[in-house]
Design a protein around this motif. Structure first.
Motif, PDB file in Angstrom:
ATOM      1  N   SER A   1       0.804  -1.096  -0.196  1.00 35.29           N
ATOM      2  CA  SER A   1      -0.076   0.014   0.025  1.00 35.29           C
ATOM      3  C   SER A   1       0.847   1.209  -0.206  1.00 35.29           C
ATOM      4  CB  SER A   1      -0.965   0.016   1.139  1.00 35.29           C
ATOM      5  OG  SER A   1      -0.013   0.081   2.321  1.00 35.29           O
ATOM      6  N   GLY A   2       0.302   2.439  -0.458  1.00 35.03           N
ATOM      7  CA  GLY A   2       1.213   3.802  -0.445  1.00 35.03           C
ATOM      8  C   GLY A   2       1.801   3.731  -1.648  1.00 35.03           C
ATOM      9  N   SER A   3       2.996   4.409  -1.612  1.00 36.15           N
ATOM     10  CA  SER A   3       3.881   4.692  -2.790  1.00 36.15           C
ATOM     11  C   SER A   3       5.076   5.350  -2.607  1.00 36.15           C
ATOM     12  CB  SER A   3       3.225   6.034  -3.724  1.00 36.15           C
ATOM     13  OG  SER A   3       2.876   7.231  -2.998  1.00 36.15           O
ATOM     14  N   VAL A   4       6.172   5.221  -3.609  1.00 35.58           N
ATOM     15  CA  VAL A   4       7.625   5.133  -3.290  1.00 35.58           C
ATOM     16  C   VAL A   4       8.095   5.830  -4.237  1.00 35.58           C
ATOM     17  CG1 VAL A   4       9.699   4.009  -2.920  1.00 35.58           C
ATOM     18  CG2 VAL A   4       7.438   3.090  -2.040  1.00 35.58           C
ATOM     19  N   LYS A   5       9.209   6.575  -4.020  1.00 33.48           N
ATOM     20  CA  LYS A   5      10.162   7.229  -5.206  1.00 33.48           C
ATOM     21  C   LYS A   5      11.533   6.556  -5.157  1.00 33.48           C
ATOM     22  CE  LYS A   5      11.441  11.316  -2.766  1.00 33.48           C
ATOM     23  NZ  LYS A   5      11.691  12.796  -3.175  1.00 33.48           N
ATOM     24  N   SER A   6      12.075   6.425  -6.314  1.00 29.52           N
ATOM     25  CA  SER A   6      13.553   5.846  -6.212  1.00 29.52           C
ATOM     26  C   SER A   6      14.268   7.143  -6.708  1.00 29.52           C
ATOM     27  CB  SER A   6      13.746   4.596  -7.138  1.00 29.52           C
ATOM     28  OG  SER A   6      13.538   4.866  -8.406  1.00 29.52           O
ATOM     29  N   SER A   7      15.666   7.207  -6.383  1.00 30.87           N
ATOM     30  CA  SER A   7      16.356   8.221  -6.628  1.00 30.87           C
ATOM     31  C   SER A   7      17.908   7.723  -6.697  1.00 30.87           C
ATOM     32  CB  SER A   7      16.001   9.507  -5.867  1.00 30.87           C
ATOM     33  OG  SER A   7      16.611   9.289  -4.386  1.00 30.87           O
ATOM     34  N   LEU A   8      18.596   8.768  -7.591  1.00 31.15           N
ATOM     35  CA  LEU A   8      19.971   8.817  -7.347  1.00 31.15           C
ATOM     36  C   LEU A   8      20.477  10.033  -6.848  1.00 31.15           C
ATOM     37  CD1 LEU A   8      20.667   6.862 -10.868  1.00 31.15           C
ATOM     38  CD2 LEU A   8      20.647   5.622  -8.526  1.00 31.15           C
ATOM     39  N   ILE A   9      21.976  10.145  -6.653  1.00 34.36           N
ATOM     40  CA  ILE A   9      22.512  11.277  -6.165  1.00 34.36           C
ATOM     41  C   ILE A   9      23.577  11.436  -7.141  1.00 34.36           C
ATOM     42  CG2 ILE A   9      23.504  12.699  -4.510  1.00 34.36           C
ATOM     43  CD1 ILE A   9      20.691  12.343  -3.953  1.00 34.36           C
ATOM     44  N   SER A  10      23.596  12.758  -7.874  1.00 34.06           N
ATOM     45  CA  SER A  10      24.781  13.101  -8.689  1.00 34.06           C
ATOM     46  C   SER A  10      25.841  13.288  -8.148  1.00 34.06           C
ATOM     47  CB  SER A  10      24.441  14.264  -9.734  1.00 34.06           C
ATOM     48  OG  SER A  10      24.346  15.407  -9.146  1.00 34.06           O
ATOM     49  N   ASP A  11      27.103  13.348  -8.967  1.00 35.60           N
ATOM     50  CA  ASP A  11      28.344  13.837  -8.332  1.00 35.60           C
ATOM     51  C   ASP A  11      28.355  15.073  -7.767  1.00 35.60           C
ATOM     52  OD1 ASP A  11      29.435  11.455  -9.179  1.00 35.60           O
ATOM     53  OD2 ASP A  11      30.187  12.071 -11.105  1.00 35.60           O
ATOM     54  N   THR A  12      27.371  15.837  -8.306  1.00 37.10           N
ATOM     55  CA  THR A  12      27.332  17.545  -7.493  1.00 37.10           C
ATOM     56  C   THR A  12      26.253  17.347  -6.373  1.00 37.10           C
ATOM     57  OG1 THR A  12      25.466  18.013  -9.172  1.00 37.10           O
ATOM     58  CG2 THR A  12      27.814  18.296  -9.909  1.00 37.10           C
TER      59      THR A  12
ATOM     60  N   SER B   1      21.631   0.278  -5.751  1.00 33.85           N
ATOM     61  CA  SER B   1      22.223   1.245  -6.341  1.00 33.85           C
ATOM     62  C   SER B   1      21.323   2.556  -6.372  1.00 33.85           C
ATOM     63  CB  SER B   1      22.650   0.862  -7.879  1.00 33.85           C
ATOM     64  OG  SER B   1      21.148   0.430  -8.549  1.00 33.85           O
ATOM     65  N   GLN B   2      20.259   2.512  -5.543  1.00 32.26           N
ATOM     66  CA  GLN B   2      19.175   3.637  -5.563  1.00 32.26           C
ATOM     67  C   GLN B   2      18.805   3.775  -4.188  1.00 32.26           C
ATOM     68  OE1 GLN B   2      16.385   3.890  -8.666  1.00 32.26           O
ATOM     69  NE2 GLN B   2      16.786   1.750  -9.338  1.00 32.26           N
ATOM     70  N   THR B   3      18.266   4.808  -3.918  1.00 33.03           N
ATOM     71  CA  THR B   3      17.704   5.097  -2.697  1.00 33.03           C
ATOM     72  C   THR B   3      15.978   5.024  -2.852  1.00 33.03           C
ATOM     73  OG1 THR B   3      19.528   6.276  -1.812  1.00 33.03           O
ATOM     74  CG2 THR B   3      17.291   6.700  -0.698  1.00 33.03           C
ATOM     75  N   LEU B   4      15.444   4.355  -1.987  1.00 31.09           N
ATOM     76  CA  LEU B   4      13.806   4.258  -1.978  1.00 31.09           C
ATOM     77  C   LEU B   4      13.329   5.204  -1.045  1.00 31.09           C
ATOM     78  CD1 LEU B   4      14.319   2.219  -4.505  1.00 31.09           C
ATOM     79  CD2 LEU B   4      12.224   1.110  -3.547  1.00 31.09           C
ATOM     80  N   LYS B   5      12.500   6.078  -1.188  1.00 30.37           N
ATOM     81  CA  LYS B   5      11.864   6.744   0.114  1.00 30.37           C
ATOM     82  C   LYS B   5      10.154   6.724  -0.404  1.00 30.37           C
ATOM     83  CE  LYS B   5      15.717  10.149   1.508  1.00 30.37           C
ATOM     84  NZ  LYS B   5      15.726  11.531   1.785  1.00 30.37           N
TER      85      LYS B   5
END
Length: 255
Positions: A59-70, A96-100
């Protein structure tokens, strides 16, 4: 604090890994997988953490993300009930990703050793996992294609249609759904300015393609969204009223 709860959901029937929880040889549920509750902004896992399980969003929802070199965050995807999470860890044994989480949500956890045993015993489980991986690759490929070949209107219309199709495949409404992500997240994901996302919401409501009530989207004309994606905006232009949008109306669109 997050805690585990055992309870079957009506969404379980749409879960790719339901065969690991439901006894299909009988009419009853033989066991129900425990699921963990998370809250908005909690992380399921972060870049570099050890991979030891996959998850199914219950249930609910999630976003995946990466952090650039900057140090800039780049959102790479949004996930909804029934989606498999954590597939990024298979390659190197770390994520390889972060899920929040975008809202209060729950996930079912399948430990890697448990998954390995289940795949060895069940061709259906193997197929479902491979199908989930294939779907993830196809979504990524489609997103890359859209990013290079579509203008802002087409990207936004495609984004709404993809959400609609995903919700429908999960047995949910394809016409009315909530955008749990912020317009900042949408802009980041689509490679747009936040103001462009706001204009797209306003324009689509003015032409009566969608109705916007805070975070709730109701698609009123699915065909017009398809026409927009295909590059035909002639129908949309016919429906834009020749009136000035009041400030109160504008605020109802930009959530």
């Amino acid at each position: 604090m997050s805690h585990y709860v055992s309870q079957q959901s009506s969404l379980c029937q749409h879960c790719a890994m339901s065969g690991m929880c439901l006894d299909k040889t009988t009419k009853s549920v033989s066991k129900v997988r425990s699921h963990k509750i998370y809250h908005k902004s909690d992380a399921l896992f972060r870049v570099g953490e050890n991979f030891d399980a996959i998850y199914i969003l219950r249930s609910g929802s999630v976003k995946s993300s990466l952090i650039s070199d900057t140090g800039q965050e780049q959102i790479t995807g949004f996930y909804f009930p029934g989606d498999l999470l954590g597939l990024d860890g298979f390659e190197k044994g770390v994520h390889s990703q972060t899920l929040k989480f975008l809202e209060t949500s729950s996930v079912c956890r399948i430990a890697y050793n448990e998954l390995d045993t289940a795949m060895a015993k069940s061709s259906s489980i193997r197929f479902k996992l491979l199908q989930g991986m294939s779907e993830a690759l196809n979504v990524d490929d489609k997103f890359i294609l859209n990013s290079h070949c579509m203008n802002a209107s087409q990207k936004f219309a495609s984004f709404l249609l993809n959400l609609s199709e995903k919700f429908e495949s999960r047995g949910l409404s394809s016409h009315t759904f909530d955008l749990s992500m912020s317009r900042v997240d949408i802009a980041n994901y689509l490679g747009m300015a936040v103001e462009t996302v706001s204009r797209q919401l306003t324009q689509r409501q003015k032409e009566q393609t969608i109705n916007v009530n805070k975070r709730r989207i109701t698609i009123r004309d699915m065909q017009r969204l398809h026409d927009c994606v295909n590059g035909d905006n002639s129908l949309a232009k016919q429906y834009i009223p020749k009136v000035k949008v009041s400030s109160s109306h504008h605020s109802s669109v930009i959530y």
